[in-house]
Design a protein around this motif. Sequence first.
Motif, PDB file in Angstrom:
ATOM      1  N   SER A   1       0.900  -1.160   0.048  1.00 10.57           N
ATOM      2  CA  SER A   1      -0.199  -0.075  -0.182  1.00 10.57           C
ATOM      3  C   SER A   1       0.930   1.443   0.058  1.00 10.57           C
ATOM      4  O   SER A   1       2.043   1.145   0.315  1.00 10.57           O
ATOM      5  CB  SER A   1      -0.877   0.140   1.147  1.00 10.57           C
ATOM      6  OG  SER A   1      -0.224   0.018   2.439  1.00 10.57           O
ATOM      7  N   ALA A   2       0.349   2.318  -0.456  1.00  7.36           N
ATOM      8  CA  ALA A   2       1.126   3.582  -0.464  1.00  7.36           C
ATOM      9  C   ALA A   2       1.592   3.945   0.911  1.00  7.36           C
ATOM     10  O   ALA A   2       2.719   4.573   0.872  1.00  7.36           O
ATOM     11  CB  ALA A   2       0.167   4.740  -1.161  1.00  7.36           C
ATOM     12  N   ASP A   3       1.230   3.658   1.909  1.00 11.21           N
ATOM     13  CA  ASP A   3       1.545   3.977   3.160  1.00 11.21           C
ATOM     14  C   ASP A   3       2.761   3.190   3.643  1.00 11.21           C
ATOM     15  O   ASP A   3       3.262   3.374   4.755  1.00 11.21           O
ATOM     16  CB  ASP A   3       0.380   4.218   4.236  1.00 11.21           C
ATOM     17  CG  ASP A   3      -0.134   2.992   4.550  1.00 11.21           C
ATOM     18  OD1 ASP A   3       0.387   1.543   4.166  1.00 11.21           O
ATOM     19  OD2 ASP A   3      -1.167   2.959   5.353  1.00 11.21           O
ATOM     20  N   GLY A   4       3.095   2.060   2.827  1.00 13.02           N
ATOM     21  CA  GLY A   4       4.123   1.201   3.585  1.00 13.02           C
ATOM     22  C   GLY A   4       3.697  -0.015   3.716  1.00 13.02           C
ATOM     23  O   GLY A   4       4.457  -0.778   4.196  1.00 13.02           O
ATOM     24  N   GLY A   5       2.387  -0.168   4.136  1.00 12.52           N
ATOM     25  CA  GLY A   5       1.872  -1.217   4.746  1.00 12.52           C
ATOM     26  C   GLY A   5       1.638  -2.304   3.541  1.00 12.52           C
ATOM     27  O   GLY A   5       2.150  -2.089   2.344  1.00 12.52           O
ATOM     28  N   THR A   6       0.659  -3.381   3.759  1.00 10.52           N
ATOM     29  CA  THR A   6       0.416  -4.271   2.851  1.00 10.52           C
ATOM     30  C   THR A   6      -1.114  -4.427   2.920  1.00 10.52           C
ATOM     31  O   THR A   6      -1.950  -4.379   4.002  1.00 10.52           O
ATOM     32  CB  THR A   6       1.172  -5.500   2.895  1.00 10.52           C
ATOM     33  OG1 THR A   6       0.657  -6.050   4.030  1.00 10.52           O
ATOM     34  CG2 THR A   6       2.779  -5.619   2.589  1.00 10.52           C
TER      35      THR A   6
ATOM     36  N   SER B   1       1.015  -1.410  -6.381  1.00  8.68           N
ATOM     37  CA  SER B   1       0.480  -1.167  -5.054  1.00  8.68           C
ATOM     38  C   SER B   1      -1.071  -1.423  -5.093  1.00  8.68           C
ATOM     39  O   SER B   1      -1.566  -1.282  -6.235  1.00  8.68           O
ATOM     40  CB  SER B   1       0.500   0.418  -4.676  1.00  8.68           C
ATOM     41  OG  SER B   1      -0.277   1.384  -5.417  1.00  8.68           O
TER      42      SER B   1
ATOM     43  N   GLU C   1      -3.486   0.857  -4.249  1.00 11.32           N
ATOM     44  CA  GLU C   1      -3.873   1.931  -4.910  1.00 11.32           C
ATOM     45  C   GLU C   1      -3.955   2.012  -6.270  1.00 11.32           C
ATOM     46  O   GLU C   1      -4.892   2.372  -6.896  1.00 11.32           O
ATOM     47  CB  GLU C   1      -3.241   3.195  -4.189  1.00 11.32           C
ATOM     48  CG  GLU C   1      -3.636   3.426  -2.632  1.00 11.32           C
ATOM     49  CD  GLU C   1      -2.748   2.682  -1.441  1.00 11.32           C
ATOM     50  OE1 GLU C   1      -2.936   2.630  -0.654  1.00 11.32           O
ATOM     51  OE2 GLU C   1      -1.846   1.737  -2.269  1.00 11.32           O
TER      52      GLU C   1
END
Length: 114
Positions: free
Chosen positions: A9-14, A44, A46
Motif C-alpha cells: 500500500s502507499a503508506d508502506g503497509g500491505t 500497489s 492503490e
Amino acid sequence: MGQLVEFPSADGGTVTVEVADRSGGVVTRGPLHGLAVPERATQSFEDAMGRIQPAVQAVIAQLRSLAQAPDEIHVEFGLGLNAEAGAFVAAAGTSANFSVALTWHRDGSGNAAP
C-alpha cells in the motif's frame, strides 16, 4: 480457500486479498498469521484500484448525461483482483454484471422536480 496475494500500500503497509486458485505451483513469499502468502503483487493496492476508475467514471457520466438525469445513481458491480492485472470489473461467465438503480424525486404535485 483461494490463494492469498499481498499488495503493497502507499503508506508502506500491505493489503492481503484472497483470489481464486490458479493452476501452477505456489511460491511462498512469507507467513501471514500462519498462512502462506503465495504471491506478491507487482503494483500497489492503490494503483490496482485506480485501474477501475475510468470504467466507474464512464458509467456515472453516461447515466448523468441522460435527457432527464436522475437525482440519485446507485451502481453495483463486482471487483476482481489479480497479482499481475490489478483490479478489474469481475465477470460471471462471459459478461460483466452491473446492477444500476436510478432515482428521480417528484415535487408535491406528482411532477418530477426540476
